[in-house]
Motif scaffolding. Structure first.
Motif, PDB file in Angstrom:
ATOM      1  N   UNK A 199      19.102  -6.083   4.967  1.00 19.09           N
ATOM      2  CA  UNK A 199      18.305  -6.758   4.459  1.00 19.09           C
ATOM      3  C   UNK A 199      16.616  -6.141   5.109  1.00 19.09           C
ATOM      4  N   UNK A 200      15.386  -6.136   3.441  1.00 23.40           N
ATOM      5  CA  UNK A 200      13.991  -5.487   4.269  1.00 23.40           C
ATOM      6  C   UNK A 200      13.269  -6.263   4.208  1.00 23.40           C
ATOM      7  N   UNK A 201      12.718  -6.856   5.397  1.00 26.29           N
ATOM      8  CA  UNK A 201      11.356  -7.343   5.400  1.00 26.29           C
ATOM      9  C   UNK A 201      10.099  -6.663   4.861  1.00 26.29           C
ATOM     10  N   UNK A 202       9.279  -7.098   4.425  1.00 31.98           N
ATOM     11  CA  UNK A 202       7.794  -6.502   5.143  1.00 31.98           C
ATOM     12  C   UNK A 202       6.927  -7.126   4.583  1.00 31.98           C
ATOM     13  N   UNK A 203       5.740  -7.284   6.277  1.00 32.63           N
ATOM     14  CA  UNK A 203       5.291  -7.828   6.230  1.00 32.63           C
ATOM     15  C   UNK A 203       3.538  -6.820   6.308  1.00 32.63           C
ATOM     16  N   UNK A 204       2.748  -7.532   5.491  1.00 34.31           N
ATOM     17  CA  UNK A 204       1.682  -7.276   5.110  1.00 34.31           C
ATOM     18  C   UNK A 204       0.817  -8.117   6.116  1.00 34.31           C
ATOM     19  N   UNK A 205      -0.565  -7.378   7.012  1.00 30.79           N
ATOM     20  CA  UNK A 205      -1.653  -7.964   7.325  1.00 30.79           C
ATOM     21  C   UNK A 205      -2.890  -7.454   7.411  1.00 30.79           C
ATOM     22  N   UNK A 206      -4.185  -7.879   7.023  1.00 28.26           N
ATOM     23  CA  UNK A 206      -5.638  -7.698   6.876  1.00 28.26           C
ATOM     24  C   UNK A 206      -5.256  -7.853   5.570  1.00 28.26           C
ATOM     25  N   UNK A 207      -6.424  -7.056   5.410  1.00 26.46           N
ATOM     26  CA  UNK A 207      -6.970  -6.908   2.993  1.00 26.46           C
ATOM     27  C   UNK A 207      -7.155  -5.091   3.585  1.00 26.46           C
ATOM     28  N   UNK A 208      -6.404  -5.387   2.722  1.00 24.71           N
ATOM     29  CA  UNK A 208      -5.356  -3.285   2.143  1.00 24.71           C
ATOM     30  C   UNK A 208      -6.270  -3.421   0.896  1.00 24.71           C
ATOM     31  N   UNK A 209      -7.311  -4.322   0.484  1.00 22.86           N
ATOM     32  CA  UNK A 209      -7.273  -4.260  -0.882  1.00 22.86           C
ATOM     33  C   UNK A 209      -7.950  -2.973  -1.375  1.00 22.86           C
ATOM     34  N   UNK A 210      -9.196  -2.540  -1.055  1.00 24.31           N
ATOM     35  CA  UNK A 210      -9.961  -1.337  -1.198  1.00 24.31           C
ATOM     36  C   UNK A 210      -9.547  -0.314   0.291  1.00 24.31           C
ATOM     37  N   UNK A 211      -8.253   0.208   0.300  1.00 24.64           N
ATOM     38  CA  UNK A 211      -7.991   1.467   1.194  1.00 24.64           C
ATOM     39  C   UNK A 211      -7.138   2.226  -0.415  1.00 24.64           C
ATOM     40  N   UNK A 212      -7.781   3.526  -0.420  1.00 24.45           N
ATOM     41  CA  UNK A 212      -7.369   4.083  -1.269  1.00 24.45           C
ATOM     42  C   UNK A 212      -7.416   5.517  -1.139  1.00 24.45           C
ATOM     43  N   UNK A 213      -7.073   6.499  -1.473  1.00 27.62           N
ATOM     44  CA  UNK A 213      -8.237   8.093  -1.033  1.00 27.62           C
ATOM     45  C   UNK A 213      -6.539   8.703  -0.048  1.00 27.62           C
ATOM     46  N   UNK A 214      -6.365   9.520   0.550  1.00 24.94           N
ATOM     47  CA  UNK A 214      -5.234  10.277   1.244  1.00 24.94           C
ATOM     48  C   UNK A 214      -4.676   9.080   2.678  1.00 24.94           C
ATOM     49  N   UNK A 215      -5.358   7.986   2.991  1.00 24.31           N
ATOM     50  CA  UNK A 215      -5.108   7.072   3.822  1.00 24.31           C
ATOM     51  C   UNK A 215      -3.915   6.342   3.175  1.00 24.31           C
ATOM     52  N   UNK A 216      -4.727   5.968   1.990  1.00 25.45           N
ATOM     53  CA  UNK A 216      -3.555   5.411   1.441  1.00 25.45           C
ATOM     54  C   UNK A 216      -2.583   6.108   0.874  1.00 25.45           C
ATOM     55  N   UNK A 217      -2.327   7.508   0.660  1.00 23.91           N
ATOM     56  CA  UNK A 217      -0.876   7.749   0.008  1.00 23.91           C
ATOM     57  C   UNK A 217      -0.336   8.248   1.335  1.00 23.91           C
ATOM     58  N   UNK A 218      -1.257   8.466   2.812  1.00 23.55           N
ATOM     59  CA  UNK A 218      -0.355   8.620   4.449  1.00 23.55           C
ATOM     60  C   UNK A 218       0.222   7.315   4.374  1.00 23.55           C
ATOM     61  N   UNK A 219       0.095   6.805   4.103  1.00 22.81           N
ATOM     62  CA  UNK A 219       0.657   5.089   5.385  1.00 22.81           C
ATOM     63  C   UNK A 219       1.985   5.019   3.840  1.00 22.81           C
ATOM     64  N   UNK A 220       1.882   5.908   2.410  1.00 22.75           N
ATOM     65  CA  UNK A 220       2.899   4.895   1.552  1.00 22.75           C
ATOM     66  C   UNK A 220       4.071   6.054   1.736  1.00 22.75           C
ATOM     67  N   UNK A 221       4.112   7.208   2.501  1.00 21.73           N
ATOM     68  CA  UNK A 221       4.380   8.323   2.683  1.00 21.73           C
ATOM     69  C   UNK A 221       5.186   8.124   4.213  1.00 21.73           C
ATOM     70  N   UNK A 222       4.446   7.184   4.812  1.00 18.10           N
ATOM     71  CA  UNK A 222       5.077   7.586   6.243  1.00 18.10           C
ATOM     72  C   UNK A 222       6.475   6.285   6.145  1.00 18.10           C
ATOM     73  N   UNK A 223       5.763   5.334   5.029  1.00 16.02           N
ATOM     74  CA  UNK A 223       6.308   3.934   5.069  1.00 16.02           C
ATOM     75  C   UNK A 223       7.682   4.699   4.300  1.00 16.02           C
TER      76      UNK A 223
END
Length: 456
Positions: free
Chosen positions: A346-370
């Motif tokens: 079972x995989x649980x996903x928990x998103x907290x805070x406003x993630x809509x304006x996160x883009x660019x290298x920060x978003x790519x880094x977060x995605x790669x880590x996950x």
């Protein structure tokens, strides 16, 4: 041990040594002062008797008469005043039954302890008597013999030592206190320097130190400031180089993905088509033909290769955040893992805070880590439940926290030392973004966390 305590301890040792030296000197000086008092008493009494001698000599007008003194009587109160306490004086040649004239010795000084009374004469010796002629020009006038009292001398020395020690102890306590305060005040800037170094250890290299009055501390502060500047420059250069290497690697991965899709994908599709054609042609005459069975096995192997290729292309191509955004790409990532097999954990996903304006290298880094953490938890562990948490911490500390927990029973120490490409790539990406990455043991498994600052 703290430096202030070390310096105070050394200062205390110096004070004790100086106090011991002062005590020894005071003992010697007090003990030998009796000799000086004895000589002075003999000299004063001899001068007084010399005046009496010449006075009596002139009155009698005779140079042949001997033993003019002690006439008139010299044992008077005026002569007593000339004798120091603890000293006895006698006139020689003395008449019968004449006792020495002694200064007041009762109650003179404090009674010393036995060890002091036995040690001092042993090391410093005894006192010698002092002999002075009544008149240097008349040898027949007699002599004055002054003898010090040993007991009185030791008592005087002991009292003198006690007085000196009292004053020395007060001075030593005052010096130690004032010097300790001065040392503590002089070393107070060291705490500021240590605090600055601790901030530098946490990554805050541009730490401004106040101006110190001491030249040595000012030099240390200047060196710390220069070190912080160089560390920040080196960190920025390393981060820029890492970002550039990641960009080059991503471009190479995209090019590799295109090559795999164009070459391997088309060839696999052609192999699958040929296998289907062979299978169709072979089954027309005989359904149990060996050629048809081989063709079906080729088709199955080709399907497996194409599935593996699709998985590889998903990992190699540009991540979804560049197209869908971080939040949607994370949801898509979890859904793709959930849909692959019903037997998966079972995989649980928990998103907290406003993630809509996160883009660019920060978003790519977060995605790669996950993506990498989920892949490791699913492929290399026996987890039954995996939790992916992505939280945005707003405010002054604007950062993105990604955390993946599983109950697969992994060894955190062994995973930390792993030199796999996946974890190495994550560490490089997070470091290039100015963040932090940690692997810790969790309940039943591992907890992998990454912090990505968004201000940068």
């Amino acid at each position: 041990m703290r430096l202030v305590l070390q310096l105070v301890a050394r200062l205390f040792l110096i004070v004790v040594l100086c106090l011991g030296a002062a005590t020894i000197w005071a003992t010697f000086d007090a003990y030998r002062s009796v000799d000086r008092a004895t000589a002075a008493s003999a000299q004063r009494v001899a001068q007084a008797l010399q005046a009496l001698y010449w006075h009596e000599f002139l009155l009698r007008s005779s140079r042949t008469r001997e033993q003019l003194l002690p006439v008139p009587e010299w044992r008077t109160l005026e002569t007593m005043k000339l004798i120091s306490p603890g000293v006895c004086v006698e006139f020689q040649p003395a008449i019968a039954f004449e006792k020495p004239l002694c200064g007041q010795s009762e109650g003179l000084g404090k009674t010393p302890p036995r060890w002091f009374a036995s040690i001092v004469p042993t090391f410093l010796g005894s006192h010698a008597e002092v002999i002075r002629p009544v008149s240097p020009r008349a040898a027949t006038a007699g002599t004055v013999v002054a003898t010090p009292d040993e007991t009185a001398a030791i008592s005087l020395a002991w009292e003198y030592i006690l007085n000196v020690i009292d004053v020395a102890l007060l001075m030593a306590a005052a010096i130690a206190l004032l010097a300790s305060l001065a040392i503590a005040h002089a070393l107070a800037p060291a705490r500021t320097i240590v605090t600055a170094l601790q901030r530098m250890a946490r990554g805050q290299y541009r730490t401004k130190l106040p101006r110190f009055r001491s030249m040595e501390l000012a030099m240390i502060g200047s060196a710390v400031g220069e070190l912080g500047g160089r560390l920040e420059e080196a960190t920025e250069q390393r981060a820029a180089l890492t970002r550039r290497l990641i960009e080059i690697r991503d471009d190479e991965r995209c090019a590799l993905a295109r090559e795999l899709h164009d070459e391997f994908g088309q060839n696999l599709s052609a192999i699958l088509a040929f296998a289907n054609t062979i299978e169709t042609a072979s089954t027309k005459g005989d359904k149990h033909n060996d050629v048809a069975q081989d063709a079906r096995m080729i088709s199955q192997a080709t399907h497996h290769l194409m599935a593996s290729l699709r998985d590889a292309l998903k990992r190699l191509r540009n991540p979804l955040p560049a197209e869908l955004g971080l939040e949607a790409s994370l949801v898509n990532l979890v859904d793709s893992w959930r849909s692959q097999s019903s037997a998966r954990p079972t995989i649980q996903l928990d998103l907290k805070g406003d993630l809509t304006d996160i883009s660019g290298p920060a978003a790519i880094t977060a995605y790669r880590v996950a993506q990498e953490c989920l892949t490791n938890a699913l492929r290399h562990g026996a987890a039954r439940e995996i939790s992916l948490s992505v939280e945005r911490r707003a405010g002054d500390d604007d950062a993105l926290l990604i955390r993946v927990d599983d109950d697969g029973g992994g060894d955190a120490a062994r995973v930390k030392q792993s030199a796999g490409f996946g974890l190495t790539g994550i560490r490089e990406r997070v470091a290039a973004a100015g963040g932090s990455f940690s692997i810790l043991p969790a309940r039943g498994g591992l907890s992998v966390a990454a912090t990505i600052p968004l201000a940068a």
